[in-house]
Design a protein around this motif. Structure first.
Motif, PDB file in Angstrom:
ATOM      1  N   GLU A   3       0.896  -0.991  -0.086  1.00 13.34           N
ATOM      2  CA  GLU A   3       0.026  -0.243  -0.120  1.00 13.34           C
ATOM      3  C   GLU A   3       0.893   1.267  -0.047  1.00 13.34           C
ATOM      4  N   LYS A  32       2.448   1.702  -3.392  1.00  9.90           N
ATOM      5  CA  LYS A  32       1.406   2.143  -4.374  1.00  9.90           C
ATOM      6  C   LYS A  32       1.092   3.583  -4.441  1.00  9.90           C
ATOM      7  N   GLN A  85       4.348   5.472  -5.598  1.00 12.09           N
ATOM      8  CA  GLN A  85       4.341   5.413  -7.174  1.00 12.09           C
ATOM      9  C   GLN A  85       3.200   6.207  -7.508  1.00 12.09           C
TER      10      GLN A  85
END
Length: 160
Positions: free
Chosen positions: A44, A47, A50
């Motif tokens: 998480e 993500k 990114q």
């Protein structure tokens, strides 16, 4: 005498195979649960980071536009007047290029939309020599201490 030896052996017996198996299965379940929880939070977080980087790169391509209005050289200092045409810019990279090389200067000052501001930067004259070109690269804030340079939006100004 044989009875006494048997009693001694009975006291030295280990854990039964059934209990050992249950303990091993329990240990494996605890390890698997720990790894699963750790990996979930790690993925998480990855993500989210990114996503911020991709978003800022998209903003660089579509929503950033700056221009250099004027450049003044004063010894080993350069004053650059920059105008921001589109989205807010969080920082700048000023590159002073000369006949000997270049010097990169980070400026961590923001510039709002439709705002013009003069930034001062000190460069190393031993690395640059005689300044010929000043480049400005806008940067967007991603996270604490992390800025994404919008290299495709670099603006150059010839000094002399």
């Amino acid at each position: 005498m044989q009875l006494k030896e048997r009693k001694g052996n009975m006291l030295k017996r280990g854990v039964s195979p059934l209990i050992a198996t249950i303990l091993l299965i329990g240990l494996a379940v605890v390890i698997a649960a720990s790894v699963t929880l750790w990996s979930r939070t790690y993925v998480e977080e990855l993500k989210q980071k990114q996503g911020s980087i991709v978003s800022s790169k998209l903003d660089c391509l579509t929503d950033i536009a700056v221009t250099i209005k004027a450049v003044n050289l004063l010894g080993n200092s350069v004053d650059v007047e920059v105008e921001n045409i589109k989205q807010n810019v969080d920082a700048f990279l000023v590159i002073v290029r000369g006949d000997k090389g270049q010097d990169n200067i980070e400026i961590f000052e923001s510039l709002s939309q439709n705002e013009a501001k003069t930034f001062s930067a000190q460069f190393n004259p031993l690395e640059v020599g005689n300044p010929e070109v000043v480049d400005i690269i806008p940067k967007l804030f991603i996270g604490p201490g992390i800025y994404e340079p919008c290299s495709s939006k670099k603006v150059s100004y010839e000094v002399g």
